[in-house]
Design a protein around this motif. Structure first.
Motif, PDB file in Angstrom:
ATOM      1  N   PHE A  27      45.873  35.357  36.138  1.00 24.38           N
ATOM      2  CA  PHE A  27      44.212  35.490  36.589  1.00 24.38           C
ATOM      3  C   PHE A  27      44.171  36.818  37.406  1.00 24.38           C
ATOM      4  O   PHE A  27      43.329  37.434  37.120  1.00 24.38           O
ATOM      5  N   GLY A  31      42.223  38.237  34.660  1.00 23.66           N
ATOM      6  CA  GLY A  31      41.185  37.667  34.538  1.00 23.66           C
ATOM      7  C   GLY A  31      40.289  38.124  35.828  1.00 23.66           C
ATOM      8  O   GLY A  31      39.186  38.346  35.545  1.00 23.66           O
ATOM      9  N   VAL A  34      38.972  41.721  34.762  1.00 23.63           N
ATOM     10  CA  VAL A  34      38.003  41.601  33.968  1.00 23.63           C
ATOM     11  C   VAL A  34      36.562  41.287  34.643  1.00 23.63           C
ATOM     12  O   VAL A  34      35.383  41.732  34.315  1.00 23.63           O
ATOM     13  N   PHE A  35      36.582  40.286  35.490  1.00 17.54           N
ATOM     14  CA  PHE A  35      35.536  39.591  36.066  1.00 17.54           C
ATOM     15  C   PHE A  35      34.967  40.671  37.035  1.00 17.54           C
ATOM     16  O   PHE A  35      33.694  40.984  36.682  1.00 17.54           O
TER      17      PHE A  35
END
Length: 453
Positions: A27, A31, A34-35
């Motif tokens: 993450f 993740g 990307v967020f």
């Protein structure tokens, strides 16, 4: 054992090497980036619109966004996104960039050699930051005073400027990713094999283009320099609107100028910090300094343009002195460590320094010596200098008082950033210094706030 292996990989990645696995950090490594890459470009526009069109209320801005979802779409006829191709915005951005690049190259300064990397590379800089800062401010003010430029246009076109910077920064980060993979400036580079990680964290630790150091430009001479010029332009705009500059604006601008001046006075110390020595040139650093810093770091003064709050002499002086004290403590802690590195026997606060004589192994198997300071500010906690930095940001936000939350967003963001940075730095040091770091932590048990964290 698995934790030690992961930490070792983290330290290696931080110094430009590619032996990094995703593992349990999927993450954080994929993740999270990307967020952030999909939300931060939009959020800087939210901050802009909140100040300009929603009276400084984030609640009102978000309510409008979710009630009118097409407003978030760049292709909508009524969009939150100004044109990234506005001619005046590009002239402002281009002139500022070219001017700062010329100052980097032409203004005299002493040669500074930063810490040797694990591959044996020694970064070399020209230490002329303070001179460039004063030249930049003086040039901006003189050109504005004589009507050669209109400083208020920085405020008026700020949405278009952010859109232009966003486009430039994204393209620039793509170029840096490609450059680091194919023709790096030093051997402190490499690809992880994951396109998201490479783009977000970068592929090169010390990229240079035509002799200009990329991170010195993006971090110091663009981002931090705009942090000085932007608030002056916003104060100029407030004067144009109301015929005077409020004491709240004066206090906030003054504290931020003191902080930025402190930064450039200590710029050679920054060249030995985590941003430069361990974070590679990717979206995280370069987009952040080109877009996030101009937007978020100056948001208090941008907000104050349309909120000419009157503080009064006593409150103004109290906030000003409190902020200057915090900036001085932040500077003195960095100065203390920098002087210790030059003379490890020098007394600190009148006493011989507590220290750990440490060793670490480089990637080529060489063993090097180092010394860890556990006295003075660095005996209070391992990252105590973050405390006055956060408090300083609070002091230059306080002139906005408490009608809206927006002026305090930077304080919240900075707290999260520095806590995360302390965690990452501790993990890197634990991997790098191993048993010596354990000894250091036994002497200085708290990470940031003594007795609490």
């Amino acid at each position: 054992m698995e934790k030690e292996r992961s930490l070792s990989q983290d330290w290696a990645r931080a110094e430009g090497h590619q032996d990094r696995e995703l593992g349990a950090g999927i993450f954080r490594e994929v993740g999270g980036p990307v967020f952030l890459m999909t939300t931060t470009p939009m959020f800087i526009m939210v901050v802009f619109h909140t100040c300009r069109h929603f009276g400084g209320s984030l609640i009102d801005c978000f309510a409008y966004m979710f009630a009118n979802p097409t407003w978030m779409m760049p292709t909508s006829s009524v969009s939150m996104w100004p044109s990234p191709l506005d001619g005046e915005a590009w002239r402002i951005v281009g002139a500022f960039m070219v001017f700062e690049l010329l100052l980097m190259r032409l203004v005299p300064g002493k040669e500074f050699r930063a810490t040797m990397t694990s591959t044996g590379h020694v970064p070399v800089y020209k230490a002329n930051g303070v001179q460039c800062l004063f030249i930049s401010i003086l040039t901006f003010v003189v050109l504005g005073y004589y009507g050669i430029i209109d400083p208020t246009r920085v405020y008026d076109k700020f949405g278009e400027i952010l859109a232009a910077l966003n486009l430039f920064a994204l393209v620039f980060c793509l170029f840096l990713t490609f450059k680091g993979r194919n023709f790096p400036s030093t051997s402190d580079s490499g690809s992880t094999g994951n396109a998201v990680i490479d783009f977000y964290w970068g592929t090169e630790l010390y990229p240079r283009i035509l002799g200009w150091d990329v991170k010195q430009f993006t971090n110091c001479r663009f981002g931090m320099m705009y942090w000085a010029i932007g608030p002056i332009a916003y104060a100029w705009k407030q004067y144009a609107l109301y015929g005077n500059v409020s004491d709240s604006m004066l206090v906030s601008v003054t504290l931020q100028l003191v902080y930025v001046t402190k930064f450039f006075w200590w710029e050679t110390g920054y060249f030995c910090s985590m941003d430069i020595q361990h974070d590679r040139a990717g979206y995280y650093i370069c987009w952040g300094c080109l877009c996030w810093v101009p937007s978020i770091y100056t948001s208090q003064t941008y907000y104050l343009v349309d909120h000419p709050i009157k503080l009064g002499p006593l409150l103004s002086l109290s906030i000003l002195l409190g902020g200057i004290l915090m900036i001085w403590i932040n500077y003195d802690s960095d100065r203390q460590r920098q002087h210790f590195r030059k003379n490890t026997k020098q007394k600190i606060w009148g006493k011989p320094p507590r220290k750990i004589d440490a060793q670490y192994t480089t990637l080529d198997g060489s063993i090097r010596d180092s010394v860890l300071l556990a006295s003075g500010w660095w005996g209070i906690s391992r990252h105590f200098h973050y405390v006055p930095e956060i408090l300083a940001s609070l002091f230059w936000s306080l002139p906005a008082l408490f009608e809206n939350f927006l002026p305090y967003f930077y304080v919240i963001y900075l707290t999260i950033l520095l806590v995360d940075r302390a965690d990452r730095d501790d993990a890197r040091c634990a991997s790098k210094y191993t048993k010596y770091w354990d000894k250091y932590c036994s002497l200085v048990p708290y990470k940031i706030i003594p007795g609490f964290y």
